[in-house]
Design an enzyme around this catalytic site. Structure first.
Site, PDB file in Angstrom:
ATOM      1  N   GLY A  58       0.869  -1.168   0.000  1.00 30.82           N
ATOM      2  CA  GLY A  58       0.000   0.000   0.000  1.00 30.82           C
ATOM      3  C   GLY A  58       0.907   1.218   0.000  1.00 30.82           C
ATOM      4  CB  ALA A  59       1.014   4.192  -2.207  1.00 30.99           C
ATOM      5  NE  ARG A 100       5.212  -3.439  -4.884  1.00 34.89           N
ATOM      6  CZ  ARG A 100       3.899  -3.490  -4.621  1.00 34.89           C
ATOM      7  NH1 ARG A 100       3.452  -3.181  -3.424  1.00 34.89           N
ATOM      8  NH2 ARG A 100       3.046  -3.829  -5.567  1.00 34.89           N
ATOM      9  CG  ASP A 257       0.010   2.074  -5.801  1.00 32.72           C
ATOM     10  OD1 ASP A 257      -1.153   1.657  -5.892  1.00 32.72           O
ATOM     11  OD2 ASP A 257       0.834   1.634  -4.974  1.00 32.72           O
TER      12      ASP A 257
HETATM   13  O1  MRU Z   1       0.412  -4.006  -4.666  1.00 32.71           O
HETATM   14  P1  MRU Z   1      -0.190  -3.288  -3.495  1.00 32.71           P
HETATM   15  O2  MRU Z   1      -0.973  -4.175  -2.605  1.00 32.71           O
HETATM   16  O3  MRU Z   1       0.833  -2.465  -2.751  1.00 32.71           O
HETATM   17  O4  MRU Z   1      -1.198  -2.261  -4.158  1.00 32.71           O
HETATM   18  C1  MRU Z   1      -1.882  -1.371  -3.343  1.00 32.71           C
HETATM   19  C2  MRU Z   1      -2.825  -0.491  -4.056  1.00 32.71           C
HETATM   20  O5  MRU Z   1      -2.982  -0.548  -5.252  1.00 32.71           O
HETATM   21  C3  MRU Z   1      -3.530   0.547  -3.228  1.00 32.71           C
HETATM   22  O6  MRU Z   1      -4.782   0.831  -3.728  1.00 32.71           O
HETATM   23  C4  MRU Z   1      -2.684   1.826  -3.217  1.00 32.71           C
HETATM   24  O7  MRU Z   1      -1.374   1.562  -2.854  1.00 32.71           O
HETATM   25  C5  MRU Z   1      -3.254   2.857  -2.320  1.00 32.71           C
HETATM   26  S1  MRU Z   1      -3.052   2.479  -0.625  1.00 32.71           S
HETATM   27  C6  MRU Z   1      -3.735   3.735   0.268  1.00 32.71           C
END
Ligand code: MRU
Length: 369
Positions: A58-59, A100, A257
């Site tokens: 999650g970002a 990432r 993200d």
């Molecule tokens: O691959 P992830 O699980 O890190 O992807 C997360 C997402 O796409 C979320 O929607 C995004 O990071 C927003 S979190 C507030």
């Protein structure tokens, strides 16, 4: 005040300091929802792996973990002189940045930590180390406040849609919840704030896309919401069209993200398909974005790097035996897609609601850049 919600937030703190602040303590999200296990990370390789393997994800949470990591790892670096310290700091920073590529918060947090070091050239290394702990803590605390503001704005949209005595249908994709941030989440913040304002869990019904291939919606978002007392459903991603046609969903909130200058928004794979369907059926589609996710250096969605992941995530990861014949190619496994800004009803930031079609103007008016 909502006791069930507060208890839940207490139980699942995404990132915190380990004992004596010598490690970063995270909840291992790969084991949820079945097992709640915390791990302490004290070296750069383990932190890199935890981000890459989505133990922390999650970002905003990636940004907080990276900031905490830089504080902990810097603390173990020699104190002889500023130049040597900065060289070590920079090499760890550059290494973590390779974990990432899509979530801009990772780079944003690492750069902010570096700026702190650069601004303290005339201080002792031990003072710099102390300041890095404070900066990491500030990044985390700010994230809580930011999500809260996003939640208040989202909640005002929910209030406009609510009819007495009926549950309000809300949909989300992936996990942009407490597990993806420091507390309220972004896409889930409107729901959590609704509870804090006295709504009951049954006033809402949140439809979570399961979110293939890593199942963040099924494993994480539904876990969060149901433990907070909110009526929750999970449906397969390919059911979105029929669900939206049924009229049960009145509003969609997703996270992101990275948002480009023109409002194109990268989020978990499947988000753009959902936005296209939402437009077709006239369901409002909101992207919830802390301003740290809005990247003034990326002109549009075509310039957002999209992470490609391990083919085994599709083929075998969640099954006892592989679900695809071994000779079949599953190498097309993008982690994210980009939703065109024309499909987005509004981008909710902590500074206010941005609306298109000229998102850049809207971002500038709110002082985001
Ligand atoms: O691959 P992830 O699980 O890190 O992807 C997360 C997402 O796409 C979320 O929607 C995004 O990071 C927003 S979190 C507030």
């Amino acid at each position: 005040m909502n006791t069930q919600l507060d208890d839940f937030f207490e139980k699942v703190i995404t990132v915190k300091w380990g004992p004596e602040k010598k490690s970063v303590d995270i909840i291992d999200q790969t084991l949820l929802p079945g097992t709640i296990k915390r791990i302490q990370i004290a070296n750069k390789e383990d932190l890199w792996e935890a981000i890459k393997k989505l133990r922390v994800r999650g970002a905003p949470a990636i940004g907080v973990a990276a900031a905490y990591g830089m504080a902990v790892l810097s603390n173990a670096m020699p104190e002889d002189d500023y130049d040597g310290f900065y060289q070590d700091f920079k090499s760890v920073k550059d290494y973590l940045a390779t974990s990432r590529p899509t979530a801009v918060n990772l780079f944003w947090a690492l750069n902010r930590m570096e700026k702190k070091v650069l601004s303290m050239k005339d201080s002792t290394v031990s003072e710099i180390k102390a300041a890095l702990y404070e900066e990491a803590q500030a990044i985390r605390d700010e994230d809580v406040a930011i999500s809260r503001n996003i939640g208040e704005i989202g909640f005002s949209l929910l209030k406009d849609l609510k009819t007495d005595g009926e549950e309000l249908g809300i949909m989300t994709h992936c996990n942009a919840g407490t597990l993806a941030t420091a507390k309220y989440g972004t896409a889930t913040a409107p729901m959590y704030i609704a509870l804090e304002h006295g709504w009951e869990g049954r006033d809402m019904h949140v439809y979570c896309d399961e979110t293939r291939p890593l199942l963040q919606g099924a494993r994480l978002t539904s876990f969060e919401l149901v433990n907070s007392g909110i009526t929750t459903s999970v449906q397969c991603d390919n059911m979105a069209s029929l669900l939206l046609k049924s009229g049960r969903v009145k509003i969609i909130f997703v996270g992101c993200d990275r948002v480009a200058r023109n409002g194109d928004a990268a989020n978990k794979i499947g988000t753009s398909g959902l936005a296209i369907i939402a437009k077709h059926y006239g369901v409002p589609f909101y992207v919830c974005a802390p301003s740290s996710t809005i990247d003034p250096n990326t002109v549009d969605g075509d310039h957002i790097p999209i992470e490609m992941r391990d083919p085994e995530e599709i083929k075998s990861m969640w099954y006892e035996t592989p679900m695809v014949p071994s000779a079949v190619d599953t190498s097309f496994n993008p982690a994210f897609d980009v939703t065109d800004h024309n499909l987005i009803t509004g981008i909710i930031t902590e500074k206010g609601l941005c609306q298109g079609p000229d998102y850049e103007k809207s971002f500038r008016e709110l002082g985001i850049f």
